[in-house]
Scaffold this active site. Structure first.
Site, PDB file in Angstrom:
ATOM      1  N   ARG B 300     -28.837  18.493 -11.926  1.00 27.30           N
ATOM      2  CA  ARG B 300     -28.706  17.186 -12.563  1.00 27.30           C
ATOM      3  C   ARG B 300     -27.408  17.191 -13.362  1.00 27.30           C
ATOM      4  O   ARG B 300     -27.350  17.752 -14.447  1.00 27.30           O
ATOM      5  CB  ARG B 300     -29.909  16.977 -13.493  1.00 27.30           C
ATOM      6  CG  ARG B 300     -30.139  15.545 -13.945  1.00 27.30           C
ATOM      7  CD  ARG B 300     -31.113  15.493 -15.109  1.00 27.30           C
ATOM      8  NE  ARG B 300     -30.452  15.890 -16.339  1.00 27.30           N
ATOM      9  CZ  ARG B 300     -31.063  16.446 -17.391  1.00 27.30           C
ATOM     10  NH1 ARG B 300     -32.353  16.681 -17.369  1.00 27.30           N
ATOM     11  NH2 ARG B 300     -30.380  16.783 -18.471  1.00 27.30           N
ATOM     12  N   HIS B 304     -30.583  13.323 -18.536  1.00 27.50           N
ATOM     13  CA  HIS B 304     -31.849  12.988 -17.872  1.00 27.50           C
ATOM     14  C   HIS B 304     -31.894  11.492 -17.567  1.00 27.50           C
ATOM     15  O   HIS B 304     -32.184  11.078 -16.455  1.00 27.50           O
ATOM     16  CB  HIS B 304     -33.025  13.398 -18.755  1.00 27.50           C
ATOM     17  CG  HIS B 304     -34.341  12.879 -18.262  1.00 27.50           C
ATOM     18  ND1 HIS B 304     -34.916  13.316 -17.097  1.00 27.50           N
ATOM     19  CD2 HIS B 304     -35.167  11.936 -18.761  1.00 27.50           C
ATOM     20  CE1 HIS B 304     -36.058  12.666 -16.903  1.00 27.50           C
ATOM     21  NE2 HIS B 304     -36.230  11.825 -17.901  1.00 27.50           N
ATOM     22  N   TYR B 313     -29.442  20.687 -25.614  1.00 24.76           N
ATOM     23  CA  TYR B 313     -30.200  21.797 -25.029  1.00 24.76           C
ATOM     24  C   TYR B 313     -29.501  22.565 -23.910  1.00 24.76           C
ATOM     25  O   TYR B 313     -30.028  23.536 -23.422  1.00 24.76           O
ATOM     26  CB  TYR B 313     -31.563  21.289 -24.527  1.00 24.76           C
ATOM     27  CG  TYR B 313     -31.496  20.102 -23.579  1.00 24.76           C
ATOM     28  CD1 TYR B 313     -31.230  20.290 -22.225  1.00 24.76           C
ATOM     29  CD2 TYR B 313     -31.697  18.808 -24.040  1.00 24.76           C
ATOM     30  CE1 TYR B 313     -31.163  19.207 -21.360  1.00 24.76           C
ATOM     31  CE2 TYR B 313     -31.621  17.715 -23.186  1.00 24.76           C
ATOM     32  CZ  TYR B 313     -31.365  17.922 -21.850  1.00 24.76           C
ATOM     33  OH  TYR B 313     -31.297  16.859 -20.987  1.00 24.76           O
TER      34      TYR B 313
HETATM   35  C1  LIG Z   1     -47.185  12.117 -16.753  1.00 27.12           C
HETATM   36  C2  LIG Z   1     -45.831  12.059 -17.380  1.00 27.12           C
HETATM   37  N1  LIG Z   1     -45.565  12.843 -18.440  1.00 27.12           N
HETATM   38  C3  LIG Z   1     -44.361  12.802 -19.037  1.00 27.12           C
HETATM   39  C4  LIG Z   1     -43.388  11.960 -18.587  1.00 27.12           C
HETATM   40  C5  LIG Z   1     -42.043  11.878 -19.296  1.00 27.12           C
HETATM   41  N2  LIG Z   1     -40.996  12.416 -18.430  1.00 27.12           N
HETATM   42  C6  LIG Z   1     -40.233  11.592 -17.684  1.00 27.12           C
HETATM   43  S1  LIG Z   1     -39.194  12.437 -16.700  1.00 27.12           S
HETATM   44  C7  LIG Z   1     -39.723  13.923 -17.280  1.00 27.12           C
HETATM   45  C8  LIG Z   1     -39.136  15.178 -16.730  1.00 27.12           C
HETATM   46  C9  LIG Z   1     -39.214  15.224 -15.245  1.00 27.12           C
HETATM   47  O1  LIG Z   1     -38.576  16.353 -14.757  1.00 27.12           O
HETATM   48  P1  LIG Z   1     -38.487  16.645 -13.205  1.00 27.12           P
HETATM   49  O2  LIG Z   1     -39.838  16.538 -12.581  1.00 27.12           O
HETATM   50  O3  LIG Z   1     -37.781  17.925 -13.049  1.00 27.12           O
HETATM   51  O4  LIG Z   1     -37.623  15.444 -12.603  1.00 27.12           O
HETATM   52  P2  LIG Z   1     -36.120  15.046 -12.956  1.00 27.12           P
HETATM   53  O5  LIG Z   1     -36.187  14.038 -14.048  1.00 27.12           O
HETATM   54  O6  LIG Z   1     -35.387  16.271 -13.325  1.00 27.12           O
HETATM   55  O7  LIG Z   1     -35.588  14.404 -11.721  1.00 27.12           O
HETATM   56  C10 LIG Z   1     -40.712  13.739 -18.254  1.00 27.12           C
HETATM   57  C11 LIG Z   1     -41.358  14.823 -19.004  1.00 27.12           C
HETATM   58  C12 LIG Z   1     -43.710  11.142 -17.484  1.00 27.12           C
HETATM   59  N3  LIG Z   1     -42.829  10.273 -16.979  1.00 27.12           N
HETATM   60  N4  LIG Z   1     -44.928  11.210 -16.895  1.00 27.12           N
END
Ligand SMILES: Cc1ncc(C[n+]2csc(CCOP(=O)(O)OP(=O)(O)O)c2C)c(N)n1
Ligand SMILES: [Mg+2]
Lengths: 333, 405
Positions: B300, B304, B313
């Site tokens: 990424r 985010h 971080y």
């Molecule tokens: C059930 C749930 N818990 C928490 C979140 C908040 N949240 C949004 S994105 C994220 C991290 C996701 O990481 P990843 O699966 O690696 O996907 P990326 O964003 O890196 O593409 C979190 C914790 C959410 N959207 N849904």
């Protein structure tokens, strides 16, 4: 009112900082208190409520968990069974549902199932409500699911002082507590007396005294109601504003007292009204104060639709005008 | 990188593979100690090095060999155009036109490689970052912008392009994808050898999502049902602020063996490798041989979302390491070296990207807010008295302001 308090214990801080300081105080006081949640460590949480705590208390006490809410609450239960007092951060209201089963079926019932042998002193912190222009699942008010669940205590802070003290009181409580934080008010500042709490965790607070009508609110809507009361006052109407603070249990004696004084009640929350907490309060106040009421108890809340896209949230959420509109209706009886 | 063929018929050999870089003692130790700069390790399928050198691979070379020059140039165009849409959306957010934006910067090859391996009858279930897959499915980027602007929750008809709504609740769509695949099985649309009939499903999610119960349950359901579904995990090394090491106890591509189906790690910044591995897995699913787990090893490059501040971080040196693995640069270098594309072509794509960006901007600015009462539409199929009453209540309430300023 608090003339006896030494002025050195007064500090101005935001609600977010109030919770942060409250968490810090609780962790300093009791080594069994630990924090669990997504992104709460280095990042300090997406709202920075846990900022600096991992640095000061270490990774064993401020745990950046894997991304799994059921996992967080489930393992917190295990930790609590061995004497820890986990304080969980759910990142946004709409992401508590993966953990719903553990909260409702396990956390809430463990004490009754064990005939009192087991207590689960968990605190589950949930930033709640809308008004921040977010995408879906980030603006929900889901308190009714939890107030409907016996075995849980549910509280919601609305100002910095309560943020600071209520989080500590919730952590000290041996029952599980759902601790709601009004996310759109996180950056609102207020004075905090850090020497001693002004009231118990389950007591409501009269924010503004009035004689014509009682506005009952909690969390983000307390400020809205206070503004409404100020506008009404300029127009010669005296509204009392009460911050519930505790949603379960309800501070019924205080609510009944105010209802009997004013004879009119409007309950305001962001959550949709159907099956919501406002209906429960209205029913109980009607049962207790029927002959004092000058008008039916009314509710102002979100509409009974999925939380809308952010461009429509201003229309969905109760605001000053909608509160005053309902106040007018009540007063016209 | 390995050119060992991935045996889709056998659970993967788990030997060896954690992508831990050596602990260094030089001044770059801090960076080298960061697992997020790992190069994917020896088991990772890579057909193009970061320098754009073609790595021969007996299994996948025929798939690449079958691509026409037009198709290869098309890949490049996709990569550039979707990156440009993404850049424009980020700018629009900065200017207050979008509430938030989740950038795909750095993940273009993973998404276009997988997206272009799909057939029209296949079905994709995205998370919230799959703008490149949406592009390949023919979904108008304005649909994506609408969600992030806050005028709708997506609002496109998923069945129109077989591209499901974005799913923000992490991991939920992995189960939906698996169920859709189980329905395809029941319709008999697998293993018929009819290329226009056999269908597969692909589910996209991130490294963080692999911690969710939903994703693991999806792997179980897919495994026991031999469902025609491909789990496409973009391991971009971060789940907001949480790195792989706090999320993923063993290499992801090895996980599927515990669920009874093959897994493969592919260089997610190498569009040829992603295309070849995805096509192989999708063919495998369509032919009735069951699921595959693909771990696209990528990064990424941005925050985010536009609300995030990654300096809290992660070290910027890490981002520098990954800049050298850019998916577009390496593919361009290869196209040039092979004589597949020339200056004129690249200029054309640039011009097209400029035009697209201008049109995205213009259409975004023109996107109107819905009527307030639109929130009552589509909640139920059948009329619902409470909805009707509240719609009327809001209409009357709004009308009471008309005439006043
Ligand atoms: C059930 C749930 N818990 C928490 C979140 C908040 N949240 C949004 S994105 C994220 C991290 C996701 O990481 P990843 O699966 O690696 O996907 P990326 O964003 O890196 O593409 C979190 C914790 C959410 N959207 N849904
Ligand atoms: Mg990720």
């Amino acid at each position: 009112m608090t003339a006896t308090t030494s002025s050195t214990a007064r500090q101005t801080m935001t609600i977010a900082r109030g919770i942060n300081s409250g968490l810090r105080a609780a962790m300093e006081k009791d080594p069994k208190v630990l924090l669990m949640g997504e992104d709460i460590g280095k990042l300090g949480g997406v709202f920075r409520v846990t900022e600096g705590l991992q640095k000061d208390f270490g990774e064993d006490r401020v745990i950046d968990t894997p991304l799994a809410e059921a996992g967080i609450v489930g393992t917190a239960i295990g930790m609590a069974l061995r004497g820890y007092r986990p304080v969980i951060e759910i990142q946004f209201d709409g992401f508590v549902y993966p953990a719903f089963d553990h909260i409702v079926s396990q956390v809430a019932k463990m004490r009754a199932r064990s005939l009192g042998a087991v207590t689960l002193p968990l605190v589950i912190r949930i930033p709640v409500g809308g008004g921040i222009g977010a995408v879906e699942h980030h603006s929900e008010s889901n308190e009714a699911y939890f107030t409907h669940t016996a075995g849980l205590r549910v509280v919601c802070c609305a100002n910095a002082e309560d943020a600071y003290w209520m989080i500590q009181q919730a952590i000290e409580t041996d029952d599980p507590v759902i601790f709601y934080e009004p996310k759109r008010r996180y950056w609102d500042k207020g004075e905090v007396d850090t020497s001693a709490p002004q009231r118990g965790l389950y007591e409501s607070r009269i924010v503004k005294e009035g004689s014509d009508l009682t506005l009952l609110a909690y969390g983000p809507m307390v400020k809205t109601c206070l503004q409404a009361a100020q506008v009404a006052e300029e127009e010669g109407r005296s509204l009392e504003v009460i911050d519930l603070r505790s949603l379960s249990p309800l501070d019924l004696p205080a609510l009944i007292g105010s209802t009997q004084r004013t004879g009119r009640v409007v309950i305001v929350h962001e959550a949709p009204t159907f099956g919501g907490l406002g209906g429960e309060i209205a029913a109980r106040l009607t049962e207790s104060c029927f002959y004092h009421l000058e008008a039916p108890i009314m509710r102002v809340g979100g509409y009974n639709v999925p939380y809308p896209p952010s461009r429509l949230e201003e229309d969905f959420l109760p605001d000053l005008d909608r509160v005053l509109d309902t106040v007018d209706k009540s007063l016209s009886y | 990188m390995s050119d060992t063929p991935v045996d889709f018929d056998a659970p993967q050999n788990n030997a060896g593979a954690a992508a831990r870089p050596p602990r260094a003692t030089d001044p770059l130790a801090a960076i080298n100690a960061s697992p997020a700069v790992g190069d994917g390790g020896a088991d990772m399928v890579q057909l193009l090095t970061p320098e754009g050198q073609r790595v021969p691979n007996a299994t996948y070379d025929p798939i690449i060999g079958a691509l026409t020059d037009d198709e290869l140039r098309g890949f490049y165009r996709d990569l550039v155009l979707i990156r440009r849409v993404d850049t424009e959306a980020t700018a629009l957010q900065r200017q207050g036109e979008l509430g938030i934006w989740a950038s795909l910067l750095g993940q273009e090859a993973a998404q276009v490689g997988a997206g272009r391996a799909l057939r029209p009858q296949d079905y994709a279930f995205p998370s919230y970052r799959e703008h490149g897959v949406a592009w390949c499915r023919g979904v108008d980027p304005m649909n994506l912008l609408g969600l992030f602007r806050g005028v709708n929750h997506g609002g496109w008809d998923p069945h129109e392009k077989n591209f499901h709504l974005y799913t923000i609740v992490i991991g939920a769509q992995a189960l939906h994808a698996t169920g859709y695949a189980m329905a395809i099985q029941r319709d008999g649309d697998v293993g018929t050898d009819d290329p226009d009939r056999d269908a597969a499903v692909i589910s996209f999610f991130g490294d963080g999502a692999t911690s969710q119960g939903d994703v693991n349950e999806a792997l179980v359901f897919a495994g026991v049902n031999h469902a025609p579904v491909v789990f496409f995990c973009q391991n971009n090394q971060w789940a907001i602020s949480v790195p792989n090491e706090k999320q993923i106890p063993s290499p992801l591509y090895q996980r599927s063996s515990g669920f009874g189906f093959p897994g493969v790690r592919v260089d997610g910044n190498d569009i040829l490798a992603v295309y070849a591995v995805s096509k192989t897995a999708l063919d495998h699913a369509r032919s009735g041989q069951g699921p595959t787990f693909i771990e696209a090893f990528t990064y990424r490059m941005g925050a985010h979302t536009t609300s995030d501040d990654p300096t809290k971080y992660r070290v910027s040196a890490e981002v520098e390491v990954w800049k050298h693995r850019d998916p577009i640069e390496r593919f361009k270098a290869w196209l040039v070296r092979e004589g597949i594309a020339n200056r004129t072509f690249f200029d054309q794509v640039e011009a097209e990207a400029d035009e697209l960006a201008a049109s995205v901007r213009k259409r975004c600015l023109a996107m109107e807010d819905p009527e307030p009462t639109a929130m009552f539409d589509h909640v139920y199929v059948e009329e619902h008295p409470l909805i009707e009453a509240e719609r009327e209540q809001l209409r009357t309430y709004l009308a009471s302001f008309e005439g006043s300023h």
